[in-house]
Each structure stands twice: as structure tokens, then as C-alpha cells.
Design a protein around this motif. Structure first.
Motif, PDB file in Angstrom:
ATOM      1  N   THR A 174       0.808  -1.218   0.000  1.00  0.00           N
ATOM      2  CA  THR A 174       0.000   0.000   0.000  1.00  0.00           C
ATOM      3  C   THR A 174       0.842   1.269   0.000  1.00  0.00           C
ATOM      4  N   SER A 175       2.132   1.140   0.245  1.00  0.00           N
ATOM      5  CA  SER A 175       2.980   2.339   0.205  1.00  0.00           C
ATOM      6  C   SER A 175       3.175   2.851  -1.221  1.00  0.00           C
ATOM      7  N   LYS A 176       2.687   2.098  -2.207  1.00  0.00           N
ATOM      8  CA  LYS A 176       2.784   2.540  -3.598  1.00  0.00           C
ATOM      9  C   LYS A 176       1.807   3.678  -3.902  1.00  0.00           C
ATOM     10  N   VAL A 177       0.829   3.889  -3.018  1.00  0.00           N
ATOM     11  CA  VAL A 177      -0.114   4.984  -3.208  1.00  0.00           C
ATOM     12  C   VAL A 177      -0.014   5.931  -2.019  1.00  0.00           C
ATOM     13  N   VAL A 178      -0.425   7.185  -2.225  1.00  0.00           N
ATOM     14  CA  VAL A 178      -0.403   8.152  -1.130  1.00  0.00           C
ATOM     15  C   VAL A 178      -1.490   7.800  -0.134  1.00  0.00           C
ATOM     16  N   ASP A 179      -1.284   8.164   1.121  1.00  0.00           N
ATOM     17  CA  ASP A 179      -2.305   7.911   2.131  1.00  0.00           C
ATOM     18  C   ASP A 179      -3.619   8.581   1.726  1.00  0.00           C
ATOM     19  N   GLY A 180      -4.722   7.887   1.985  1.00  0.00           N
ATOM     20  CA  GLY A 180      -6.019   8.434   1.625  1.00  0.00           C
ATOM     21  C   GLY A 180      -7.076   7.361   1.633  1.00  0.00           C
ATOM     22  N   THR A 181      -8.231   7.672   1.034  1.00  0.00           N
ATOM     23  CA  THR A 181      -9.360   6.739   0.993  1.00  0.00           C
ATOM     24  C   THR A 181      -9.477   6.149  -0.404  1.00  0.00           C
ATOM     25  N   TYR A 182      -9.635   4.804  -0.457  1.00  0.00           N
ATOM     26  CA  TYR A 182      -9.635   4.103  -1.744  1.00  0.00           C
ATOM     27  C   TYR A 182     -10.804   3.127  -1.819  1.00  0.00           C
ATOM     28  N   SER A 183     -11.134   2.776  -3.071  1.00  0.00           N
ATOM     29  CA  SER A 183     -12.133   1.741  -3.351  1.00  0.00           C
ATOM     30  C   SER A 183     -11.455   0.577  -4.060  1.00  0.00           C
ATOM     31  N   PHE A 184     -12.044  -0.608  -3.865  1.00  0.00           N
ATOM     32  CA  PHE A 184     -11.516  -1.817  -4.501  1.00  0.00           C
ATOM     33  C   PHE A 184     -12.653  -2.534  -5.221  1.00  0.00           C
ATOM     34  N   ARG A 185     -12.319  -3.173  -6.334  1.00  0.00           N
ATOM     35  CA  ARG A 185     -13.271  -4.006  -7.051  1.00  0.00           C
ATOM     36  C   ARG A 185     -12.512  -5.101  -7.786  1.00  0.00           C
ATOM     37  N   SER A 186     -13.262  -6.089  -8.307  1.00  0.00           N
ATOM     38  CA  SER A 186     -12.656  -7.186  -9.063  1.00  0.00           C
ATOM     39  C   SER A 186     -13.418  -7.392 -10.362  1.00  0.00           C
ATOM     40  N   VAL A 187     -12.701  -7.753 -11.407  1.00  0.00           N
ATOM     41  CA  VAL A 187     -13.293  -8.022 -12.721  1.00  0.00           C
ATOM     42  C   VAL A 187     -12.954  -9.463 -13.096  1.00  0.00           C
TER      43      VAL A 187
ATOM     44  N   ARG B   7     -12.039   2.500   1.945  1.00  0.00           N
ATOM     45  CA  ARG B   7     -10.979   1.818   2.693  1.00  0.00           C
ATOM     46  C   ARG B   7      -9.811   2.800   2.837  1.00  0.00           C
ATOM     47  N   VAL B   8      -9.363   3.008   4.060  1.00  0.00           N
ATOM     48  CA  VAL B   8      -8.328   3.999   4.334  1.00  0.00           C
ATOM     49  C   VAL B   8      -6.949   3.346   4.242  1.00  0.00           C
ATOM     50  N   VAL B   9      -6.056   3.958   3.455  1.00  0.00           N
ATOM     51  CA  VAL B   9      -4.643   3.569   3.420  1.00  0.00           C
ATOM     52  C   VAL B   9      -3.877   4.557   4.295  1.00  0.00           C
ATOM     53  N   ASP B  10      -3.224   4.050   5.328  1.00  0.00           N
ATOM     54  CA  ASP B  10      -2.513   4.899   6.284  1.00  0.00           C
ATOM     55  C   ASP B  10      -1.180   4.249   6.615  1.00  0.00           C
ATOM     56  N   ASN B  11      -0.121   4.758   6.033  1.00  0.00           N
ATOM     57  CA  ASN B  11       1.217   4.223   6.275  1.00  0.00           C
ATOM     58  C   ASN B  11       2.054   5.146   7.153  1.00  0.00           C
ATOM     59  N   THR B  12       1.388   5.927   7.974  1.00  0.00           N
ATOM     60  CA  THR B  12       2.126   6.813   8.871  1.00  0.00           C
ATOM     61  C   THR B  12       2.525   6.095  10.161  1.00  0.00           C
ATOM     62  N   VAL B  13       2.158   4.825  10.303  1.00  0.00           N
ATOM     63  CA  VAL B  13       2.537   4.045  11.482  1.00  0.00           C
ATOM     64  C   VAL B  13       3.302   2.808  11.018  1.00  0.00           C
ATOM     65  N   SER B  14       3.825   2.080  11.970  1.00  0.00           N
ATOM     66  CA  SER B  14       4.639   0.909  11.647  1.00  0.00           C
ATOM     67  C   SER B  14       3.793  -0.214  11.044  1.00  0.00           C
ATOM     68  N   ALA B  15       4.376  -0.915  10.096  1.00  0.00           N
ATOM     69  CA  ALA B  15       3.723  -2.074   9.486  1.00  0.00           C
ATOM     70  C   ALA B  15       4.782  -3.102   9.142  1.00  0.00           C
ATOM     71  N   VAL B  16       4.488  -4.361   9.409  1.00  0.00           N
ATOM     72  CA  VAL B  16       5.425  -5.443   9.096  1.00  0.00           C
ATOM     73  C   VAL B  16       4.624  -6.643   8.616  1.00  0.00           C
ATOM     74  N   ALA B  17       5.137  -7.335   7.618  1.00  0.00           N
ATOM     75  CA  ALA B  17       4.465  -8.521   7.065  1.00  0.00           C
ATOM     76  C   ALA B  17       5.488  -9.603   6.816  1.00  0.00           C
ATOM     77  N   MET B  18       5.164 -10.787   7.273  1.00  0.00           N
ATOM     78  CA  MET B  18       5.985 -11.967   7.007  1.00  0.00           C
ATOM     79  C   MET B  18       5.596 -12.527   5.647  1.00  0.00           C
ATOM     80  N   GLU B  19       6.546 -12.619   4.737  1.00  0.00           N
ATOM     81  CA  GLU B  19       6.256 -13.154   3.408  1.00  0.00           C
ATOM     82  C   GLU B  19       6.193 -14.683   3.461  1.00  0.00           C
ATOM     83  N   ASP B  20       5.269 -15.249   2.700  1.00  0.00           N
ATOM     84  CA  ASP B  20       5.057 -16.701   2.703  1.00  0.00           C
ATOM     85  C   ASP B  20       6.179 -17.387   1.915  1.00  0.00           C
ATOM     86  N   PRO B  21       6.978 -18.248   2.564  1.00  0.00           N
ATOM     87  CA  PRO B  21       8.063 -18.924   1.831  1.00  0.00           C
ATOM     88  C   PRO B  21       7.590 -20.121   1.024  1.00  0.00           C
ATOM     89  N   GLY B  22       6.290 -20.462   1.107  1.00  0.00           N
ATOM     90  CA  GLY B  22       5.773 -21.617   0.385  1.00  0.00           C
ATOM     91  C   GLY B  22       5.225 -22.659   1.337  1.00  0.00           C
TER      92      GLY B  22
END
Length: 599
Positions: free
Chosen positions: A299-312, A329-344
Motif C-alpha cells: 500500500t505504500s505505492k499509493v499516497v495515504d487516503g481513501t480508496y475503493s476496490f473491485r474485481s473483474v 478503505r483507508v490507506v494509512d502508512n504513517t505508522v509501523s507495518a510489518v508482514a511476514m512473506e510466505d516462503p511456500g
């Protein structure tokens, strides 16, 4: 050092260096004199020849000449083999030419009318070979009517094209018909069609399902009927799709997901999209071709703000549905975030563990931890202070079993943020296990199981071949490849499965889920096949590789051509043993490499 010893060591060194990475059929030769000097000579040809097949055009009749050109700038051409693939058959040699011009006559009257494949293989004098792509031509020694295949799945208005071969000066009109698959109750699509015999099939009023097609050409009192195109799936029904609410606020790397179903042709792809709330500027986040339809999004690829999502969602026929929008949906990267990537799902040996982390206060460190699945007995695997955050985990230091993984971020203020747990990743260091499963397209049609194709199973170690098939030593053995629709096994239309069956004995290779729709619903079919074994080297280790080459098929009209890429999953049998008598793991393995159209 004495001259004789120096000469012998020089020859041995050159032989060893030249052998690295060289194919088994290299013609390199080495000679030495046992006097004061040594001489070494080696073949200079390490490049395969070039070869092309001259397209004979279409249609053809009677006796024609099939020609090829071939060249090799180093050792020269040893021979050129021309092969032919008859309808529903397998590749056979038409001729072998040893001198230019390469080629031979082909008496097309010796076989049935229909569509044939031609190819040429050139071998140089160093043993290297190159094979052309298959060239298709229609043999028409009699009046032959051919209805062009509109594809396995169609919708809306479908253009249909008919060709009449061998009709001479007679004037023909064409009638195109359809029937519900296997019913034999034919109805007209168009009649009285004059050359060039094209018309459209309006499928909008038809129920979704499989239909057969044929063309009938008439001149006076004479009528000639084409071969029927069986099992064309009509699908005018759009899929259903729902975007799963990703929650709010969103920060760091998150999972975006959708559910999609299609009862007829199946889902071809799902695109998940994002747009600033209140706008229509939709941007694709990811395009997914297999279920579960989910992807990781930073989500850091976009500026903080409010977004919509859909699927086609788009099905295999091209019908498209857009889901309801998940808004605000609010994107807020002004706080800490950590994600464990799935190794399989399955881990062995040394495995790379990685995490993504961000914090407005800066990242002081990221620690990756492991615990037996379902417990809170967390153990540090490593701590990293610089991006990218990760390390190598030697899984041989723990017992085989299920483990949970997570990452802990310590930001510049000393606060700790814990990632979501990646659960139930299996560590499997069993001595013998499945390593990879791959297919090769030798039949000419990508995405369709047919004669000439092959299926290769690779273990991670040397296997006792007699436990794969009783009394077998790896020599060519006649077997049967069975193809079953996934619905027969409770795996759905995209869970078609193959297994290898012995003739008079059991073959313990387990089964392979193709993850795609290769055969009609609730159907099964078999191919005659040849099974062979070989030894290969993978990552410096000698391993057993089993290859199954497909021959004739019992009922090719049941098969489909898939247009989607997928990764097969091989579930091996514990009946197979390594050379020390230890049983193979039954842990499934997913096809290595980029997802592709198999067969």
C-alpha cells in the motif's frame, strides 16, 4: 617434473575441463604422446545445426515432395529426418536424407484425408540435433469438406468457415449444422452458402452446454459431410465475482482477494483493481488465473487516503463481470507495518525467509521467528537491521512437521509491531521426496494432451526403480496414462488429474493434479505410453527422473484445449523407496518455474 608425467597430467586436465557441462554425445577426442611434449585435439563443433521445413501448402493430394533445408558451419550435416503426424496418430518417419537437397516424396493417397503435421530434424556430425516446429497441411485426395474449428469455448455470434477440397469445377453450396453434443439431432445454422462458404452461428438463444458442429457440401445430387467438431462449449453466461473486504485502515503489505465462479467454461482470470474513492480511475493491482484469487499489495505505492476496490472476472468464453465496489478503505502508512512473506507450503534444506517492514519512525530491526504450528513457543531465526529484511533458515535443524512464522518490527522509538502469522508451513527433509513435475509438448498443440507429449517426474535422490514398477530397471516399459475429470474426484472442473497405470503390474508414481480443465465433465480417457528412467544431476546431486511418452489415445474427442497457465501438483506414492530402502514422502510438490500451458 619428468616430461612423460607432465604430458599425462596435461591431457587429464584438458579432458576434465572439457567434460564440464558437455553433453553425453560430444565427439571431443583427446590424444597424447609420451615424449617430451603433449598434444591435444578437440572437436570444434558445440553448436546445433539450423533446419527449416518448406511448407507444402494446403490442400495436397497424390504424391508430393516434402523438402527441408539444413546447414551446420562447423562439422556439417549428418542427416535430416522428415516425419509425418497423421490425424489421431503419432509421429512416424517419412524418410532420412544424408545429402542436400534434403527431402523425399510423400504419397498422400496412402492414408486418410484430413489434417497432417510435418516436421524435420537435422543432426550434425558432432551429434547435435535441431527440430523444426510442426507444419500443418490438409490432405484431400477425394472431395473433402473441412469445417474450421471455432475453438473449444464460444459465445455470441461465432464466425464459421468451411473449405471444400478436391471438388474440381463442380459448384457446391454448403449447409452448416449443430446438435446437442452426442445427440445426433442436427439443426441448421445456415444453408445455401456459396463460396467462400462463411457464415455466423448465433448462440445467444442456446442453453449453455456442449454442441457438435458439421458442414455438408452439396453439388447436384451429391453431398459430402465433414468430420464433426465435437464438444464445442457454448457459454453466454457471465461469471459471478465478489471482492473480499480487505479491512480498514490498510498499511504496509496487505492481502487483496476475491471469489469467482463460473459453472460453464470456468474462470479464465480475475483482475483486482484500486481507485481513489469517488473516482473512476481504476488501476489493476494484480491479474490472477488460478484460485484462490488473491495477491499481496504494497500500500505504500499509493499516497495515504481513501480508496475503493473491485474485481473483474472473465470466463474462458470471454464473458466479463465486475464486482460490487468495496468503498472507503483507508490507506494509512504513517505508522509501523510489518508482514511476514510466505516462503511456500513445503520447506526443505536451506530456505530464504523474508519480511517487509516500514515505519514513520524508522525501522531499527526486524526479527523473524518460528514456532511449532498452533503453539506460542516462538524461537528467533534471525534479526536483520537493513532492508531487504530476511535470512536463510536451515530447516534440517528442526524436526519435520508444521511450523508457524512471523516477523517483529522494532521502530525508532523502540515500539514493537508483530506481523500476521504465516501458518502451517511444512518442513519436510525426508531422504526421498518429489522434486518437480514437468510436461513437454511434442504433439503440436499447446495446452492439449495428445500423442507425442511427455510427462516427467523428478525425485530429489536416486530411487529404487523396482519399487516404482516390479522388476523394472529403467528400460522402456509399456504403460497407460489415465486422464480423469476433476469432478470425478471431487476437485472441480479445474482439477483434472492424470496417473500412470501398469500393464500387468502396478506403477507407483502417485497422481498429478493438472489444475486446469483438459477433459470433458465427468469423463476419463487413456493414452498408451512408454515409461523410461534416467539419472540426472540437480544442484550437484544425482537424482532419478521418470519420463512417460504418450502414444495413441482411446477417445480424443473427450479432450479439451486449455488456454490458461497453471502449475501442476504431483502427489507421490510412499511405495517408492530410495537405494537405502527408505520410503518416499507423500508430500505434494508444485511444478517449478513460471506457470505455463502444459502439454
Amino acid at each position: 617434473m619428468r616430461p612423460r608425467l607432465r604430458a599425462l597430467l596435461t591431457v587429464a586436465l584438458v579432458a576434465a575441463v572439457a567434460g564440464v557441462g558437455a553433453p553425453a554425445f560430444s565427439t571431443a577426442a583427446f590424444t597424447a604422446r609420451t615424449t617430451n611434449t603433449a598434444s591435444v585435439s578437440a572437436a570444434a563443433d558445440w553448436t546445433p545445426p539450423t533446419v527449416s521445413l518448406v511448407n507444402p501448402g494446403s490442400p495436397v493430394r497424390g504424391s508430393i515432395v516434402v523438402s527441408a533445408t539444413a546447414s551446420d558451419a562447423e562439422s556439417g550435416i549428418q542427416n535430416v529426418v522428415v516425419q509425418v503426424l497423421p490425424p489421431g496418430g503419432s509421429w512416424t518417419t517419412l524418410c532420412t536424407s544424408t545429402a542436400a537437397p534434403y527431402g523425399c516424396p510423400w504419397n498422400t493417397a496412402g492414408g486418410a484425408d484430413g489434417t497432417y503435421g510435418l516436421r524435420a530434424t537435422a543432426t550434425d556430425k558432432a551429434g547435435y540435433a535441431s527440430t523444426t516446429s510442426a507444419v500443418q497441411t490438409t490432405v484431400a485426395n477425394n472431395v473433402t469438406v473441412v469445417l474450421a474449428d471455432p475453438g473449444d469455448v464460444v459465445r455470441g455470434s461465432v464466425p464459421l468457415s468451411t473449405s471444400v477440397y478436391g471438388g474440381g469445377t463442380a459448384t457446391y453450396t454448403v449447409r452448416v449444422e449443430y446438435s446437442v453434443a452426442d445427440s445426433g439431432s442436427w439443426k441448421s445454422i445456415c444453408t445455401g452458402v456459396a463460396s467462400p462458404y462463411g457464415c455466423s452461428w448465433s448462440t445467444a438463444s442456446l442453453a449453455s452446454g456442449s454442441y457438435d458442429l458439421r458442414s455438408i457440401a452439396t453439388s447436384g445430387s451429391t453431398s459430402v459431410t465433414s468430420a464433426a467438431i465435437a464438444g464445442v462449449l457454448v457459454d453466454n453466461t457471465a461469471p459471478t465475482v465478489t471482492t473480499i473486504n480487505p479491512g480498514s485502515p490498510l498499511r504496509g503489505t496487505v492481502t487483496l482477494a476475491a471469489t469467482a465462479t463460473d459453472a460453464d467454461s470456468g474462470i479464465d482470470q480475475v483482475r483486482i483493481q484500486i481507485a481513489p474513492s469517488g473516482s473512476t480511475s481504476w488501476t489493476d493491482v494484480c491479474t490472477l488465473s488460478t484460485s484462490p484469487y488473491s495477491c499481496r499489495y504494497d500500500t505504500s505505492k499509493v499516497v495515504d487516503g481513501t480508496y475503493s476496490f473491485r474485481s473483474v472476472a472473465t470466463d474462458a468464453a470471454g464473458n466479463t463481470t465486475t464486482s460490487a465496489t468495496v468503498s472507503t478503505r483507508v490507506v494509512d502508512n504513517t505508522v509501523s507495518a510489518v508482514a511476514m512473506e510466505d516462503p511456500g507450503d513445503y520447506l526443505s534444506g536451506t530456505t530464504a525467509l523474508t519480511a517487509t517492514a516500514s515505519s514513520s519512525a524508522g525501522v531499527r530491526s526486524v526479527t523473524i521467528q518460528r514456532a511449532p504450528s498452533g503453539t506460542t513457543s516462538w524461537t528467533d531465526v534471525c534479526t536483520d537491521t537493513t532492508s531487504p529484511y530476511g535470512c536463510s533458515w536451515s530447516t534440517t535443524g528442526v524436526q519435520d512437521g508444521l511450523y508457524d512464522l512471523r516477523a517483529l518490527l522494532v521502530d525508532g522509538t523502540g515500539a514493537t509491531t508483530v506481523s500476521t502469522t504465516v501458518s502451517a508451513r511444512r518442513v519436510d527433509n525426508t531422504p526421498l521426496r518429489a522434486y518437480d513435475v514437468q510436461t513437454s509438448n511434442g504433439g503440436g498443440t499447446a495446452g492439449r494432451i495428445e500423442p507425442g507429449d511427455s510427462l516427467t517426474f523428478t525425485y530429489n535422490d536416486l530411487a529404487d526403480l523396482s519399487t516404482i514398477s516390479s522388476g523394472w530397471g529403467g528400460e522402456p516399459r509399456n504403460v497407460t496414462l489415465r486422464v480423469r475429470d476433476g469432478n470425478l474426484l471431487g476437485q472441480g472442473s479445474s482439477g483434472d488429474t492424470v496417473d500412470v497405470q501398469g500393464i500387468g503390474s502396478t506403477v507407483n508414481l502417485g497422481s498429478v493434479n493438472l489444475r486446469q480443465d483438459y477433459i470433458k465433465t465427468n469423463k476419463s480417457t487413456t493414452f498408451s505410453a512408454i515409461m523410461t528412467a534416467s539419472t540426472a544431476t540437480v544442484a550437484g546431486v544425482s537424482v532419478t527422473r521418470i519420463t512417460v511418452d504418450l502414444g495413441s489415445n482411446s477417445s480424443s474427442g473427450l479432450l479439451r484445449t486449455t488456454s490458461s497457465a497453471a502449475a501442476m501438483v504431483w502427489t507421490p506414492s510412499s511405495a517408492v523407496r530410495d537405494l537405502l530402502g527408505r520410503a518416499s514422502s507423500t508430500t505434494p510438490v508444485t511444478e517449478l518455474g513460471t506457470s505455463d500451458r502444459d502439454f
